[in-house]
Design an enzyme around this catalytic site. Structure first.
Site, short mmCIF file in Angstrom:
data_model
loop_
_atom_site.label_atom_id
_atom_site.label_comp_id
_atom_site.label_asym_id
_atom_site.label_seq_id
_atom_site.Cartn_x
_atom_site.Cartn_y
_atom_site.Cartn_z
N PHE A 33 0.84 -1.19 0.00
CA PHE A 33 0.00 0.00 0.00
C PHE A 33 0.88 1.24 0.00
O PHE A 33 0.68 2.18 -0.77
CB PHE A 33 -0.90 -0.02 1.23
CG PHE A 33 -1.91 1.09 1.25
CD1 PHE A 33 -3.10 0.97 0.56
CD2 PHE A 33 -1.67 2.25 1.97
CE1 PHE A 33 -4.03 1.99 0.57
CE2 PHE A 33 -2.60 3.27 1.98
CZ PHE A 33 -3.79 3.15 1.29
N SER A 81 -1.94 -3.55 -16.91
CA SER A 81 -2.13 -3.36 -15.47
C SER A 81 -3.21 -2.31 -15.28
O SER A 81 -3.51 -1.54 -16.19
CB SER A 81 -0.83 -2.96 -14.79
OG SER A 81 -0.33 -1.80 -15.40
N LEU A 82 -3.81 -2.28 -14.11
CA LEU A 82 -4.95 -1.40 -13.88
C LEU A 82 -4.54 -0.17 -13.08
O LEU A 82 -3.55 -0.18 -12.36
CB LEU A 82 -6.05 -2.16 -13.11
CG LEU A 82 -6.60 -3.41 -13.80
CD1 LEU A 82 -7.70 -4.03 -12.95
CD2 LEU A 82 -7.12 -3.08 -15.20
N LYS A 113 -8.69 -8.90 -5.98
CA LYS A 113 -7.46 -8.86 -6.78
C LYS A 113 -6.43 -9.72 -6.06
O LYS A 113 -6.00 -9.39 -4.95
CB LYS A 113 -6.97 -7.43 -6.89
CG LYS A 113 -5.82 -7.23 -7.85
CD LYS A 113 -5.65 -5.74 -8.14
CE LYS A 113 -4.59 -5.49 -9.20
NZ LYS A 113 -3.25 -5.76 -8.71
N GLU A 169 -3.69 -15.85 -12.05
CA GLU A 169 -2.69 -15.46 -11.06
C GLU A 169 -2.19 -16.74 -10.38
O GLU A 169 -2.99 -17.54 -9.88
CB GLU A 169 -3.39 -14.55 -10.04
CG GLU A 169 -2.50 -13.61 -9.31
CD GLU A 169 -2.09 -12.37 -10.09
OE1 GLU A 169 -2.49 -12.19 -11.26
OE2 GLU A 169 -1.32 -11.57 -9.52
N LYS A 308 -7.28 -0.28 -3.70
CA LYS A 308 -6.29 -0.82 -2.75
C LYS A 308 -6.81 -0.61 -1.33
O LYS A 308 -7.13 0.52 -0.96
CB LYS A 308 -4.96 -0.08 -2.92
CG LYS A 308 -4.33 -0.30 -4.29
CD LYS A 308 -3.52 -1.56 -4.28
CE LYS A 308 -2.95 -1.85 -5.65
NZ LYS A 308 -1.91 -2.85 -5.61
N CYS A 402 12.36 -22.63 29.17
CA CYS A 402 13.24 -23.63 29.79
C CYS A 402 14.05 -23.08 30.96
O CYS A 402 14.73 -23.84 31.65
CB CYS A 402 14.19 -24.22 28.76
SG CYS A 402 15.50 -23.10 28.26
N CYS A 417 17.56 -17.51 23.76
CA CYS A 417 17.72 -18.50 24.82
C CYS A 417 18.97 -19.34 24.52
O CYS A 417 19.23 -19.68 23.38
CB CYS A 417 16.48 -19.39 24.86
SG CYS A 417 16.77 -20.94 25.75
ZN LIG Z 1 14.73 -21.86 26.38
#
Ligand SMILES: [Zn+2]
Length: 657
Positions: A33, A81-82, A113, A169, A308, A402, A417
């Site tokens: 966009f 294309s549009l 689309k 598509e 869009k 953990c 971690c």
């Molecule tokens: Zn962990």
């Protein structure tokens, strides 16, 4: 509008940068966009100041170039294309414009689309004949063989005209995209950025077998050309395509501007139900003869627009902040928010990215934040709009899964971690342990690891050595033979030696190369574990950060538990590097004086590991005299006999190469 040439140049350069990231690096930097809006602004500038237009402006060439790897295909009917519009007012203006231009009765078709890769597919005599990408709209790439691997592409049509070219598509479904990325994450491969780029990359694979693995889909939305059939309207042509057996996009017949905007709103609300991403909705004049009369401008057909959807933003209150641990061990903060409806989905949480992001924004539980969702992108917190808490949220010092300590990456914002037995990372840790550079266990790829995990047979890498053929044979699709092979391969891998074992631990910064260097400097894992940070940093290629990662890793309870299990299973902790490397074979070293980096016995051990010998007295047979500080009479004797004398640095170079 007051535009400046500086502003124009800056915008051109930003768009060029974004399009390189998008097309060549498979990694978009901004939402579509946003990109489209910048592109439209550029067009407006160029319309007002044609004298500014640079030849390299993105408006001067349609995105997507024709690659030389595939044969070019001339599109008989261009794949246009549009024109994009960004508001319902613009949609209404379009419909009113059409109503003014077309006198005869007329209506419109509104469709989602699809955000994929546009292709033209030709059938002759009802059989799939050829397919090509859109390319620049006039010339595309022949991707027939890759298209053939797509299961949803019919290879024959029912009651088809003699020759028909349809436009559709190609896309990767959400489900496939997630499956592939989950696998890539376990295998440690870079993740696919989004389904659209993944589809484009897959369809342009040189090897159709690779494309086939990506499980692409296709859906059609236009008849480009038909020989032996005539359609009055676009709607009728879509129905005809469906009757031939082609998957066809959903289509709604509309009369008034309100019908069109209602249909667009409905598509937006229902977008979570599509298996593909949509990047908008299209409104097209239905009657094909009327379209013909209206024709196209230099860039777009006059009879259609593409709406869009803007990213939606709404405020909500943060009720909690959770820390998730990914398969690579990275801790990701997630804001749990009061439910809001955004971009067609109910949003109950939004990403906060990382600790730096949280700190910069100053967000904590209780605050009201602005949340944005653009298409299929994960909802994200944009800013705090009402501060009701103290300070900002801080990451825990240990892993919430953990309990192992967490560390910040040496080169970024990620916090990880370090637990060798962390359940969140177990799949990836086990796959890595078994991989080629590590313990090289044949027959233990990601799919088998996942199956063993599902059966509850292994939770940590070391537990691999406690598997028995009978329980493995009971696992899905394993069978007796492959179970026995796997156990034999595991048994064989026990003797891989220190270098590969170190690599298999997956300690940060200790990849295959660093692991080999370490294994060359220590005779066994126990010797390495007994060495302090200082001794480790004396090794070339081992910096203070790596040394700290190593000592921290060995100090952790989970690592110690893994090492205990491996030792009891009979996995070799000895360095194998001396067998592979006999660089000192036949060489006799004599040591004299005080060494700084090694004790005398360490230096002798290294010499022996590389196949050489250490002797006490200098003779003609001596290859080198290694002289430290305050050398004694041995140095004088060596010089008298013409024996080469080397320093400690020379020696270090000899062993590090
Ligand atoms: Zn962990």
């Amino acid at each position: 509008m007051n535009y400046t040439i500086e502003g124009y140049n800056a915008l051109v350069e930003r768009l060029l940068e974004l399009s390189v990231a998008y097309y060549d690096n498979d990694a978009p930097l901004v939402s579509d966009f946003e990109y489209d809006r910048m592109n439209n602004e550029l067009k407006a500038m160029e319309a007002a100041h044609p004298e500014w237009i640079r030849p390299d402006s993105p408006t001067q060439h349609v995105g997507g170039h024709v690659s030389e790897a595939f044969a070019p295909v001339d599109h008989e009917v261009p794949l246009e294309s549009l024109q994009d519009v960004f508001s319902f007012e613009e949609v209404t203006a379009f419909v009113e414009r059409m109503d003014g231009a077309v006198e005869a009765p007329h209506d419109y078709v509104t469709e989602p689309k699809i955000d994929g890769l546009s292709v033209a597919v030709e059938y002759r005599g009802g059989r799939f004949f050829r397919g090509a990408t859109r390319g620049n709209g006039e010339v595309g790439e022949d991707v027939t063989e890759n298209l053939r691997t797509i299961r949803s592409l019919p290879k024959t049509l029912k009651n088809a005209p003699e020759r028909i070219i349809v436009r559709g598509e190609v896309y990767m479904s959400h489900e496939t995209f997630q499956t592939i990325n989950a696998r890539r994450e376990v295998e440690g491969q870079p993740l696919l950025a989004n389904p659209r780029n993944a589809a484009a990359g897959s369809l342009r694979q040189q090897d159709p077998a690779v494309c086939a693995q990506r499980m692409l889909d296709v859906i059609f939305f236009n008849v480009q050309l038909a020989e032996g059939a005539r359609y009055e309207s676009h709607y009728a042509s879509l129905e005809a395509m469906a009757a031939m057996g082609l998957p066809v996009v959903a289509h709604t017949l509309c009369k008034t501007p309100k019908d069109c905007t209602d249909a667009i709103a409905a598509i937006g609300e229902g977008r979570e139900n599509y298996p593909f991403d949509i990047d908008g909705a299209v409104v097209k004049l239905n009657d094909l003869a009327q379209r013909q009369t209206l024709g196209s401008t230099a860039k777009y057909p006059r009879w259609a627009v593409a709406y869009k959807y803007p990213p939606e933003k709404k405020p909500s209150r943060v009720v909690d902040i959770l820390i998730q641990v990914g398969r690579t061990g990275v801790l990701t903060p997630k804001a749990v928010i009061e439910p809001i409806r955004l971009a067609g989905t109910t949003v109950t949480n939004a990403t906060l990215h990382n600790q730096d992001f949280i700190e910069n924004m100053g967000v904590n539980v209780g605050d009201t934040v602005l949340v944005q969702k653009a298409g299929e992108i994960i909802p994200e917190v944009l800013e705090v709009v009402k501060k009701d808490s103290e300070g900002f949220f801080r990451f825990p010092a240990s892993c919430p899964v953990c309990g192992a300590p967490v560390v910040r990456d040496e080169d970024g914002a990620a916090i990880r971690c370090t637990g060798a037995e962390c359940p969140a990372q177990r799949l990836r840790n086990i796959v890595h342990f078994a991989s080629k550079d590590a313990m090289d266990i044949d027959g233990l790829g990601p799919a088998v690891v996942a199956a063993l995990d599902r059966a509850g047979l292994i939770k940590t890498p070391a537990e691999l050595y406690y598997l028995d053929a009978q329980s493995v044979a009971a696992v899905d699709r394993m069978g007796k033979k492959s179970a026995e092979n796997l156990i034999a391969n595991l048994e064989e891998s026990k003797g891989r030696g220190l270098g590969r074992l170190l690599c298999a631990f997956g300690i940060r910064q200790v990849g295959a190369k660093a692991a080999r260097v370490l294994a060359r400097n220590f005779a066994s894992l126990d010797e390495l574990m007994a060495a302090g940070e200082e001794r480790l940093t004396q090794i070339d290629d081992v910096g203070p950060i790596t040394a700290k990662y190593l000592t921290d890793w060995f100090a952790s309870e989970q690592s110690q538990h893994q090492i205990r299990l491996l030792r009891e299973a009979g996995v070799s902790f000895d360095s194998r590097e001396e067998i592979a490397d006999t660089r000192f074979a036949g060489k006799i070293f004599v040591l004299t004086g005080t060494l700084e980096r090694f004790t005398r016995s360490e230096a002798e051990a290294v010499i022996e590991r590389f196949g050489g010998k250490a002797s006490g007295s200098v003779s003609k047979k001596t290859s080198y005299v290694l002289a430290g500080a305050n050398p004694g009479s041995k140095l004088a004797k060596a010089e008298a006999l013409g024996v080469p004398v080397i320093s400690e640095e020379d020696f270090a170079k000899l062993i590090e190469e």
